[in-house]
Scaffold this active site. Structure first.
Site, mmCIF file in Angstrom:
data_model
loop_
_atom_site.group_PDB
_atom_site.id
_atom_site.type_symbol
_atom_site.label_atom_id
_atom_site.label_comp_id
_atom_site.label_asym_id
_atom_site.label_seq_id
_atom_site.Cartn_x
_atom_site.Cartn_y
_atom_site.Cartn_z
ATOM 1 N N CYS A 1 47.845 40.735 32.436
ATOM 2 C CA CYS A 1 48.532 39.882 31.462
ATOM 3 C C CYS A 1 48.138 40.273 30.032
ATOM 4 C CB CYS A 1 48.277 38.417 31.773
ATOM 5 S SG CYS A 1 49.508 37.310 31.028
ATOM 6 N N HIS B 1 50.625 38.181 37.273
ATOM 7 C CA HIS B 1 49.315 37.737 37.758
ATOM 8 C C HIS B 1 49.156 38.094 39.243
ATOM 9 C CE1 HIS B 1 47.532 35.390 34.425
ATOM 10 N NE2 HIS B 1 48.787 35.345 34.021
ATOM 11 N N GLU C 1 46.631 37.728 41.121
ATOM 12 C CA GLU C 1 45.857 36.729 41.871
ATOM 13 C C GLU C 1 46.728 35.571 42.327
ATOM 14 O OE1 GLU C 1 46.180 34.911 37.922
ATOM 15 O OE2 GLU C 1 45.894 36.957 38.655
#
Length: 365
Positions: free
Chosen positions: A253, A336, A338
């Site tokens: 990001c 992202h 994750e």
């Protein structure tokens, strides 16, 4: 339904006024008004430091259905929140509900009240989202007044300095050490790195090249974070220096944007950004689509320098969503990987980083 009903207004800087009802704290709020189309994961979204300084509108019509759980930590890492506190300046919803689940500790309204964060309900959030899509992201306030009072300029505030840790933190594990530079990280990033067996040193955003290297990391992760990346000239210089050591680097990001700036690429603010958990991204070398989680209002534009390869693009608008710089052992993701909340499609990015770290360690022997 809220226990306390007060009239309130969402007032945008273009003069638009949306009447609604207060919930949570009865304080006023100011900030950049943005929207997410995510249908769940409000706990993770509200605690995401990338939202610092923003008022978040959730377009899903019912918000709060499963309450707010008690914080759970494993190995010192939060597993169900992205930070200790609510990070948004305010919350905008169509309807607030006080639902609960087996693991709910409190209602969403109580959580906001406890942390002095105001919310406003009764807003047509989908109409609001269309307005922002047409006019662009803009400042707004939640207030008892219909008047728009001048607010701080979001783009001139260094929010990273507000949300980054101040002192290093160590998370011991069985494997080699990864240096994670915290620009406002989501704790889900730590959980993913730790799950691969690595020890972690978490460093402040202004850590110098020398401070990072003093921990002898086998890899470096540059995290997400809030605000205008163009304010982070010192951090960009540090990233450029770290890349020269050919230690594997993963930028996520904001970290992706810092690597782009360190490589001479252009960063611009988007009209209304990407904020959702179901954004299609294409991995260019395989032609495969991944469904990914996004929260960014800035993006990489312009010419691509020699040695930089675009690895991922948005299927919505062709925004650059990932890069590799092989000569510097660099991998980036604008999205992202994750994905808290969201699918696990993007975890492949961590697997690529893991492979790069293992190769780097092997080459040192």
């Amino acid at each position: 339904m809220s226990e306390r009903n007060d009239a309130a207004y969402l007032v945008l800087e273009d003069g638009s006024v949306y009447p609604g009802t207060r919930f949570g704290s009865h304080s006023d709020a100011e900030g950049e008004v943005v929207f997410t189309t995510s249908m769940n994961g409000y706990v993770e979204s509200l605690s995401d430091p990338s939202y610092k300084g923003q008022i978040l509108a959730i377009t899903h019509p019912l918000v709060g259905n499963y309450g707010v759980p008690e914080k759970i930590r494993r190995n010192g890492i939060l597993t169900n929140f992205e930070s200790e506190d609510i990070q948004v300046s305010g919350l905008i919803v169509g309807e607030i509900t006080n639902g609960s689940e087996w693991n709910s500790e409190k209602s969403l309204e109580r959580w906001l009240d406890d942390e002095n964060v105001p919310g406003i309900s009764g807003i047509d959030t989908r109409a609001l989202a269309l307005h922002i899509r047409e006019k662009g992201t803009m400042a707004g306030i939640i207030s008892s007044s219909k008047e728009f009072n001048k607010v701080r300029d979001y783009e001139s505030i260094n929010f990273v300095d507000m949300v980054s840790i101040k002192q290093p933190l160590i998370y011991e594990n069985k494997g080699p050490r990864i240096a994670v530079i915290d620009y406002g990280l989501k704790e889900g990033i730590l959980e993913c790195i730790y799950s691969m067996g690595y020890s972690i040193v978490r460093l402040p955003h202004d850590a110098t090249e020398e401070q990072v290297l003093s921990y002898d990391p086998m890899g470096i992760v540059l995290t997400n974070g809030p605000g205008n990346p163009l304010l982070l000239s010192r951090e960009t210089e540090t990233v450029a220096k770290l890349m020269e050591h050919n230690i594997p680097v993963l930028g996520i990001c904001l970290g992706h944007q810092l690597i782009a700036m360190a490589s001479g690429m252009e960063i611009r603010k988007m009209d209304f950004g990407h904020r959702a958990i179901n954004k299609g991204v294409m991995e260019l070398h395989t032609g495969k689509c991944m469904i990914t989680t996004h929260n960014h209002g800035y993006a990489v534009f312009g010419d691509v320098p020699d040695g930089v390869e675009i690895s991922h693009v948005s299927l919505d608008d062709r925004t650059i969503e990932g890069m590799t710089i092989k000569r510097h052992n660099v991998i980036t993701a604008q999205f992202h990987p994750e994905a808290r909340p969201g699918t696990k499609d993007g975890f492949r990015i961590f697997e690529l980083f893991d492979s790069a770290v293992k190769g780097f360690i092997s080459g040192k022997r």
